[in-house]
Design an enzyme around this catalytic site. Structure first.
Site, PDB file in Angstrom:
ATOM      1  CB  SER A 255      -3.957  -2.244   8.086  1.00  0.00           C
ATOM      2  OG  SER A 255      -2.753  -1.866   7.728  1.00  0.00           O
ATOM      3  CE  LYS A 256      -6.918   4.892  11.632  1.00  0.00           C
ATOM      4  NZ  LYS A 256      -7.484   5.563  10.421  1.00  0.00           N
ATOM      5  NE  ARG A 257       1.018  -2.311   7.383  1.00  0.00           N
ATOM      6  CZ  ARG A 257       1.036  -2.604   6.209  1.00  0.00           C
ATOM      7  NH1 ARG A 257       1.796  -2.144   5.535  1.00  0.00           N
ATOM      8  NH2 ARG A 257       0.226  -3.627   5.854  1.00  0.00           N
TER       9      ARG A 257
END
Ligand code: GLU
Length: 479
Positions: A255-257
């Site tokens: 994910s973006k994380r």
């Protein structure tokens, strides 16, 4: 009809991200391996979340990675249109729903959101899984006609068949079974008339004669609904292959994380399409001989779904970077220049062209290719060629050259001066050899002070290429 028809069916609700791109890549590879057809279908029935610029990002991402399509929106094909919003406008989903209503395999449901929420809450409080109550099935034909006549909002639900389980054979995972009793009579058409994902997907896969559905494992739970729809529609069931998730280094879903996840971000960060293609192909698939660097053609020839793993594939940006560097070093001089040029700032480009001919500019970027992992690295590595006298002096600062350094520099200068005409990399090589021989020092003791005195940098491009490009005059001035 081609024997293999594979579709890629993204929803344009966000920028094309790596997980979706990997689905496209594996679907494309499968189609190409079998000389089949690769179909792009845009699933834009969620009008709230679908945006046309996301659709553009899908087209751009596919074309950048070189995943060409045979049928799709704008391109057309025998099963057009390929945008679900356009198919909805033609009434295709309504017609399929009408057909199921006719056969009593679907029904009108007028239950309100409040009623449904209350039923759901009750099920939760009793600790049982929620399944729609089928209250609407109690309505008589006359009740339904009356409600329709007054314009009461409704949805059309699928009537789940009576059999207990449904099983399909996943190409990657083997047999997967579901208990149908746990699945509600799901919605086919929503109250605004738009189709649900499962309905539109099954109707279209059947209508487009799709033979293989290759998609992320997050869709496994949708498959039983699509299977019962195929049965109800009297359509041939395609083969399913659910791909493993892409994970971040901490083994949670990417994910973006974990950093950049959209394809555009990788292009802008200086990754080559060939490298990303090669790297992504290894996210869940491996070649029979464990080779890692492979051309598109090699991957295409070797790709089978049987070699796709069941477990999640970790996205390792360090490895991608390494692979990108390998691909950068495979480019010839002109191709490298074309690739890096967009990543060089206006100011640096101006400084380069003010000082060097177009051919020498190409030599310059070629001389630093071993230092590049991503194309954006180029800016820092061309600096040594364009630094002004002031910034050279500033870099050199208060460096004190030792006695042995001075000896090396004096020898170097003497040979430079003695050289008639311009300085080629072979000349530099020869002069360095002479300095090594005459000083009796090791390589480090010779190359280091020469690089430092000539450029102001302790490290950088290959010395013979670097010094020959900087030119004899400048070197004499600086030594
Ligand atoms: N539109 C769905 C998605 O983007 C497609 C799923 C499928 O391939 O069936 O997730």
């Amino acid at each position: 009809m081609a024997s293999v028809r594979v579709r890629f069916a993204p929803s344009p609700t966000g920028n094309l991200h790596l997980g979706t791109l990997r689905t496209a890549l594996f679907s494309w590879l499968y189609a190409r391996h079998h000389q089949g057809v690769f179909v792009l279908r845009i699933e834009d029935t969620d009008l709230q979340r679908s945006e046309s610029h996301y659709e553009t990002s899908i087209f751009e991402g596919l074309s950048w990675l070189g995943l060409d399509i045979e049928e799709g929106p704008d391109l057309g094909g025998a099963y057009a249109p390929y945008r679900q919003s356009e198919r909805a406008a033609l009434g295709l989903y309504q017609a399929a729903a009408d057909q199921l209503l006719e056969k009593k395999l679907a029904y009108y449901c007028f239950c309100t959101t409040e009623e449904l929420a209350a039923d759901r809450a009750l099920a939760e409080s009793e600790g049982r899984p929620y399944v729609y109550s089928r209250k609407a099935l109690e309505l008589s034909e006359a009740d339904i006609a009356a409600k329709l006549a007054t314009g009461e909002p409704y949805v059309i639900r699928f009537k789940m068949p009576a059999h207990e389980t449904v099983t399909f054979q996943d190409v990657i995972r083997g047999d997967i079974s579901f208990e149908l009793g746990l699945i509600s009579d799901f919605v086919l058409l929503k109250s605004d008339g738009t189709p649900s994902y499962n309905f539109a997907c099954a109707v279209d896969d059947a209508a487009m004669e799709i033979t293989h559905v290759i998609r992320g494992e997050d869709h496994i739970s949708n498959t039983p609904k699509q299977l019962v729809l195929y049965e109800a529609l009297g359509a041939k069931v395609p083969l399913f292959a659910h791909l493993p998730m892409i994970l971040g280094p901490d083994k949670s879903k990417l994910s973006k994380r974990h950093g950049a996840t959209s394809v555009t971000e990788y292009r802008e960060a200086g990754y080559l399409s060939d490298a990303l293609f090669n790297y992504m192909a290894l996210l869940g698939w491996s070649s029979p001989d464990a080779r890692e660097i492979m051309t598109r053609e090699e991957i295409m020839a070797l790709f089978t779904l049987e070699r796709v793993s069941k477990s999640g594939a970790v996205f390792d940006v360090v490895k991608l970077k390494w692979m990108n560097g390998q691909y950068i070093r495979k480019l010839d001089k002109s191709a490298l220049w074309d690739a890096v040029k967009p990543f060089i700032s206006e100011a640096a480009l101006e400084a380069l062209s003010a000082r060097y001919s177009p051919d020498v500019c190409k030599d310059i970027v070629f001389s630093v290719r071993d230092n590049l992992d991503v194309l954006t690295d180029i800016e820092q590595y061309v600096q040594v060629y364009i630094d002004s006298l002031a910034s050279y002096k500033e870099k050199l600062g208060s460096i004190q050259f030792s006695e042995s350094d001075r000896q090396v520099l004096a020898l170097f200068l003497e040979h430079l001066r003695a050289l008639p005409g311009a300085l080629s990399p072979a000349d530099v090589d020869r002069i360095l050899e002479l300095v090594l021989e005459q000083s009796g020092f090791g390589k480090g003791k010779v190359f280091k002070p020469i690089r430092l005195a000539c450029t102001g940098y302790p490290s950088g491009p290959h010395l013979p290429e670097l010094l020959s490009i900087l030119g004899k005059e400048l070197l004499i001035e600086r030594c």
